[in-house]
Motif scaffolding. Structure first.
Motif, mmCIF file in Angstrom:
data_model
loop_
_atom_site.group_PDB
_atom_site.id
_atom_site.type_symbol
_atom_site.label_atom_id
_atom_site.label_comp_id
_atom_site.label_asym_id
_atom_site.label_seq_id
_atom_site.Cartn_x
_atom_site.Cartn_y
_atom_site.Cartn_z
ATOM 1 N N LEU A 87 0.829 -1.204 0.000
ATOM 2 C CA LEU A 87 0.000 0.000 0.000
ATOM 3 C C LEU A 87 0.868 1.261 0.000
ATOM 4 O O LEU A 87 1.755 1.399 0.840
ATOM 5 C CB LEU A 87 -0.858 -0.019 1.261
ATOM 6 C CG LEU A 87 -2.215 0.626 1.148
ATOM 7 C CD1 LEU A 87 -3.174 -0.304 0.425
ATOM 8 C CD2 LEU A 87 -2.750 0.897 2.542
ATOM 9 N N ILE A 88 0.580 2.143 -0.935
ATOM 10 C CA ILE A 88 1.309 3.419 -1.060
ATOM 11 C C ILE A 88 0.328 4.556 -0.808
ATOM 12 O O ILE A 88 -0.746 4.592 -1.420
ATOM 13 C CB ILE A 88 1.896 3.542 -2.490
ATOM 14 C CG1 ILE A 88 2.865 2.400 -2.764
ATOM 15 C CG2 ILE A 88 2.563 4.891 -2.698
ATOM 16 C CD1 ILE A 88 3.276 2.267 -4.218
ATOM 17 N N VAL A 89 0.674 5.458 0.094
ATOM 18 C CA VAL A 89 -0.210 6.602 0.353
ATOM 19 C C VAL A 89 0.336 7.839 -0.360
ATOM 20 O O VAL A 89 1.500 7.879 -0.768
ATOM 21 C CB VAL A 89 -0.384 6.890 1.868
ATOM 22 C CG1 VAL A 89 -1.128 5.762 2.541
ATOM 23 C CG2 VAL A 89 0.946 7.166 2.549
ATOM 24 N N ASP A 90 -0.529 8.808 -0.488
ATOM 25 C CA ASP A 90 -0.235 10.001 -1.289
ATOM 26 C C ASP A 90 0.063 11.161 -0.346
ATOM 27 O O ASP A 90 -0.765 11.502 0.489
ATOM 28 C CB ASP A 90 -1.491 10.307 -2.123
ATOM 29 C CG ASP A 90 -1.189 11.021 -3.421
ATOM 30 O OD1 ASP A 90 -0.264 11.829 -3.436
ATOM 31 O OD2 ASP A 90 -1.912 10.764 -4.403
ATOM 32 N N ASP A 128 4.861 4.305 10.525
ATOM 33 C CA ASP A 128 4.610 3.550 11.751
ATOM 34 C C ASP A 128 3.351 2.690 11.620
ATOM 35 O O ASP A 128 3.250 1.627 12.225
ATOM 36 C CB ASP A 128 4.428 4.496 12.951
ATOM 37 C CG ASP A 128 5.753 5.074 13.437
ATOM 38 O OD1 ASP A 128 6.814 4.530 13.072
ATOM 39 O OD2 ASP A 128 5.718 6.088 14.172
ATOM 40 N N ARG A 129 2.396 3.160 10.842
ATOM 41 C CA ARG A 129 1.168 2.372 10.674
ATOM 42 C C ARG A 129 1.387 1.217 9.707
ATOM 43 O O ARG A 129 0.501 0.379 9.529
ATOM 44 C CB ARG A 129 0.038 3.252 10.166
ATOM 45 C CG ARG A 129 -0.426 4.284 11.156
ATOM 46 C CD ARG A 129 -1.753 4.902 10.751
ATOM 47 N NE ARG A 129 -2.840 4.398 11.588
ATOM 48 C CZ ARG A 129 -3.135 4.877 12.790
ATOM 49 N NH1 ARG A 129 -2.424 5.846 13.310
ATOM 50 N NH2 ARG A 129 -4.129 4.354 13.474
ATOM 51 N N GLY A 130 2.513 1.210 9.011
ATOM 52 C CA GLY A 130 2.848 0.055 8.167
ATOM 53 C C GLY A 130 2.711 0.276 6.682
ATOM 54 O O GLY A 130 2.766 -0.683 5.912
ATOM 55 N N VAL A 131 2.521 1.531 6.234
ATOM 56 C CA VAL A 131 2.406 1.705 4.783
ATOM 57 C C VAL A 131 3.748 1.374 4.126
ATOM 58 O O VAL A 131 4.812 1.531 4.723
ATOM 59 C CB VAL A 131 1.923 3.125 4.380
ATOM 60 C CG1 VAL A 131 0.619 3.475 5.047
ATOM 61 C CG2 VAL A 131 2.984 4.169 4.617
ATOM 62 N N ASP A 132 3.660 0.911 2.887
ATOM 63 C CA ASP A 132 4.850 0.415 2.197
ATOM 64 C C ASP A 132 5.524 1.472 1.332
ATOM 65 O O ASP A 132 6.623 1.260 0.845
ATOM 66 C CB ASP A 132 4.460 -0.773 1.303
ATOM 67 C CG ASP A 132 3.796 -1.845 2.115
ATOM 68 O OD1 ASP A 132 4.500 -2.496 2.900
ATOM 69 O OD2 ASP A 132 2.561 -2.015 2.001
#
Ligand code: NOJ
Length: 557
Positions: free
Chosen positions: A106-109, A208-212
Motif C-alpha cells: 500500500l502506497i499513500v499520497d 509507523d502504521r505500516g504503509v509500504d
C-alpha cells in the motif's frame, strides 16, 4: 510470508518496487460502501480480492485525508487522519492488514507542497496578520503597484495567476499568498524549519502504521528561488512545466534537499519502503535527479504517458528514459493514464494521440472508440513488457474511455472554472467504476443512489461482471498479461533489446526467451517467425493486425 509491519515479502532478494505493478485507486470513484455516492475505504476493502486476482503488486491510494475537496482531496486539512467520507483510521489499519494478507502493498499520497486553506496553519496565518510568524509557513507577500497587483508573474497549474489576495482582519484588502494550484491550496514555504519538522512527523505517522510507500505529490514545486523573481511567463501562458528551463517556481535544485531528508526517514524503516515522485519536468535527465541513490526510488514517467501512439516516438521515449536512469541505478516506470489525464483508450482514438497534462486537453472529443480501445490494449502489453515498474489507473483494465459529455453542472475539477470554462478538466477520467448490472450505478453504490459523477448508461457492457467470463475482454487480457509477468523470470530484471523490425513496428526482447511485438504499421504483420504466442491483444493467427500487440515465447518457455 510477511515482513515488517505485515508487508508481503517476495523472497527473490530483489527490491519489490523495481518491477512492481502498482494500481492507482482513485478512492472517490472506486467503490462505495456507505451509499453516499462517494467511494470509500469500506468499498476498497470489499474489492481487495478483485485486485489480488487481477495480479497487481501494490496499490497507490489517492489522498484520503480530511479535506474540503476543492481539488479532490489534494487540499489536505489534516495529514494524520482520514476524511469521514472515506472512513476512519481504524478502517485504514484494517485495509492495510487485509491488503498485506493478500500480498498487496500500500502506497499513500503525500501532498506537501501545499495544504488546504482550511488547514489550521493557514487559518492561523490568516488570523495572525502581516508580519506574523504564522504567515512565515506560507508565502505571504505585499502586492506590486501599491498592493493591487500580484507580487510576481507566476501562474497556477489550473490557469490564471498563482496569487490570491486576502482580506485582513479589519476587512481591508491585504497581502497576497502563493498557490501554484487552486486558491484553496496555499503553498508552504519549505525553508521554514517547522514545516520540515512537522512533515517528518507525518511521514513517520504513516510509516509507523505500516504503509509500504509514499507517493510525493507535485515534488518539483516544493522549492522556490529566493526572492521569488518573475518567471517571464507570457500573458495567458499554460503551466507547461515539461518545457521550462531555469524556472524559479518549479524543479528548483533545493527540492532535492527535502527529498534526501525524506529518504533518510524511509530508510530508517528497514530499507524496503518506497518513495515515488510525481515530477513533471523537462526531460529524462532532469527526472533522473529525483531518483539519485540517496533520493527517491522511482518517479512517474510523464514523457511516456504523454507520448503519441507512434512507433518512432515511443521507441525514442523508452530509450531516453532507460538511458537517463541507468547512471543513477533507478528503475524506469511506465504509465499510460491517471486521475489527471484523458484516459488513453480515448486519447489513442483521436487524431492527436499525445496527452496534455492536468486536464488542459484540447483534443477533438470525437474519438474513434474502437480504434482507441484496440490501441489501448496493445499499449498495455507494451507497457507491461518494459523493464521497470508499471502503474495502472483504475478502470483501464476494463478499457474504460474518457467520459467526454459530463453535464457542465457536474464538473468539479478546479480547471473548469479557472480556465474560464474553456478546459473541462479531469472529471471525465474520474467517473466511478462500473462493477456489475445493466444500468447506473453499476454496483458502485446502492441502486437508487447517484454516484458523485454520473456514469454513462452504455457502460453496461464494460462492467467487471460483464467482462469476467469473456476470454476476449480487456479484463481477461490484463489478467493474462499480469499472470505471465509474474511467472516469466525475464520480465523481472532482464534488460531490453530492440529487434530490428522496421520503423513502424516495435519488437523487443527481454532475455533469450521473451519477445513483445507491437504493430503500428497500418498493415497486417507476419509474425510466424517470432515464436509461440503467449498472449495477444487481438486476433493473432500468424499475422498481427494493425494496432495490436503480442507476447511470444521465443525459446523453451
Ligand atoms: C498532482 C495530483 O495528481 C493532482 O490531482 C493535483 O491536482 C495536483 N498534484 C495538486 O496537488
Amino acid at each position: 510470508m510477511t515482513g515488517a509491519a505485515g508487508a508481503p515479502v517476495t523472497g527473490t532478494g530483489r527490491a519489490w518496487w523495481r518491477d512492481a505493478v502498482v494500481y492507482e485507486v482513485y478512492l472517490r470513484s472506486f467503490a462505495d460502501s456507505d451509499d453516499d455516492g462517494v467511494g470509500d475505504l469500506g468499498g476498497l476493502r470489499s474489492r481487495l480480492p478483485y485486485l489480488a486476482d487481477l495480479g497487481v503488486d501494490a496499490l497507490w491510494i489517492t489522498p484520503w485525508y480530511p479535506s474540503p475537496m476543492a481539488d479532490g482531496g489534494y487540499d489536505v486539512a489534516d495529514y494524520c487522519d482520514i476524511d469521514p467520507r472515506f472512513g476512519t483510521l481504524d478502517d485504514a489499519d484494517a485495509l492495510l492488514a487485509e491488503a498485506h494478507a493478500l500480498g498487496l502493498r500500500l502506497i499513500v499520497d503525500l501532498v506537501a507542497n501545499h495544504t488546504s486553506e482550511q488547514h489550521p496553519w493557514f487559518r492561523a496565518a490568516l488570523a495572525a496578520g502581516p508580519g506574523s510568524p504564522e504567515r512565515d509557513r506560507y508565502f505571504f507577500r505585499n502586492g506590486r503597484a501599491g498592493g493591487a497587483e500580484p507580487p510576481n508573474d507566476w501562474i497556477s497549474a489550473f490557469g490564471g495567476p498563482a496569487w490570491s489576495r486576502v482580506r485582513e482582519a479589519d476587512g481591508s484588502p491585504g497581502q497576497w499568498y502563493l498557490h501554484l494550484f487552486a486558491p484553496q491550496q496555499p503553498d508552504l514555504d519549505w525553508t521554514h524549519p517547522g514545516v520540515r519538522e512537522d512533515f517528518d512527523a507525518v511521514l513517520r505517522f504513516w510509516f509507523d502504521r505500516g504503509v509500504d510507500g509514499i507517493r510525493v505529490d507535485a515534488a518539483p514545486a516544493m522549492a522556490k528561488v529566493t526572492g521569488l523573481p518573475d518567471a517571464g511567463h507570457a500573458p495567458g501562458a499554460l503551466f507547461e512545466s515539461r518545457t521550462w528551463v531555469g524556472n524559479p517556481h518549479w524543479d528548483v535544485d533545493e527540492v532535492h534537499d527535502i527529498l534526501r531528508r525524506w529518504r533518510r526517514i524511509g530508510d530508517s524503516y528497514g530499507g524496503d519502503r518506497l518513495f515515488v515522485t510525481e515530477a513533471v519536468v523537462n526531460g529524462p535527465e532532469r527526472l533522473s535527479r529525483y531518483v539519485r541513490p540517496d533520493e527517491m526510488h522511482t518517479s512517474f514517467n510523464f514523457d511516456y504517458l504523454t507520448c503519441p501512439w507512434d512507433a518512432r516516438s515511443l521507441r525514442a521515449v523508452i530509450d531516453a528514459s532507460l538511458a537517463a536512469l541507468e547512471p543513477v541505478g533507478a528503475p524506469a516506470t511506465w504509465v499510460l493514464s491517471s486521475h489527471d489525464e484523458t484516459r488513453h483508450a480515448t486519447r489513442f482514438g483521436r487524431a492527436r494521440t499525445g496527452a496534455a497534462t492536468m486536464g488542459f486537453d484540447t483534443g477533438a472529443p470525437s474519438a474513434d472508440r474502437e480504434l482507441g480501445l484496440r490501441r489501448a490494449r496493445a499499449a498495455a502489453l507494451l507497457t507491461l513488457a518494459l523493464p521497470g515498474s508499471a502503474y495502472l489507473y483504475q478502470g483501464e483494465e476494463l478499457g474504460l474511455p474518457e467520459v467526454e459529455d459530463l453535464p457542465e453542472e457536474a464538473l468539479q475539477d478546479p480547471t473548469w472554472e479557472r480556465s474560464g470554462r474553456t478546459a473541462r478538466g479531469r472529471d471525465g477520467c474520474r467517473v466511478p467504476l462500473p462493477w456489475r448490472g445493466e444500468r447506473p450505478p453499476f454496483g458502485f453504490t446502492e441502486d437508487g443512489v447517484a454516484p458523485w459523477l454520473p456514469q454513462p448508461p452504455g457502460w453496461a457492457t464494460m462492467t467487471v461482471a460483464a467482462q469476467e467470463g469473456d476470454p476476449a475482454s480487456t479484463l481477461s487480457l490484463y489478467r493474462a498479461a499480469l499472470q505471465l509477468r509474474r511467472r516469466l523470470p525475464e520480465l523481472a530484471g532482464a534488460p531490453l533489446t530492440w529487434v530490428d523490425s522496421g520503423d513502424d513496428v516495435l519488437a523487443l526482447d527481454r532475455g533469450p526467451a521473451f519477445r513483445c511485438v507491437v504493430n503500428l504499421s497500418g498493415e497486417p504483420l507476419d509474425v510466424t517467425a517470432h515464436g509461440r504466442v503467449l498472449v495477444a491483444s487481438g486476433p493473432c493467427d500468424g499475422r498481427l493486425q494493425p494496432d495490436t500487440a503480442a507476447w511470444f515465447a521465443t525459446g523453451g518457455t
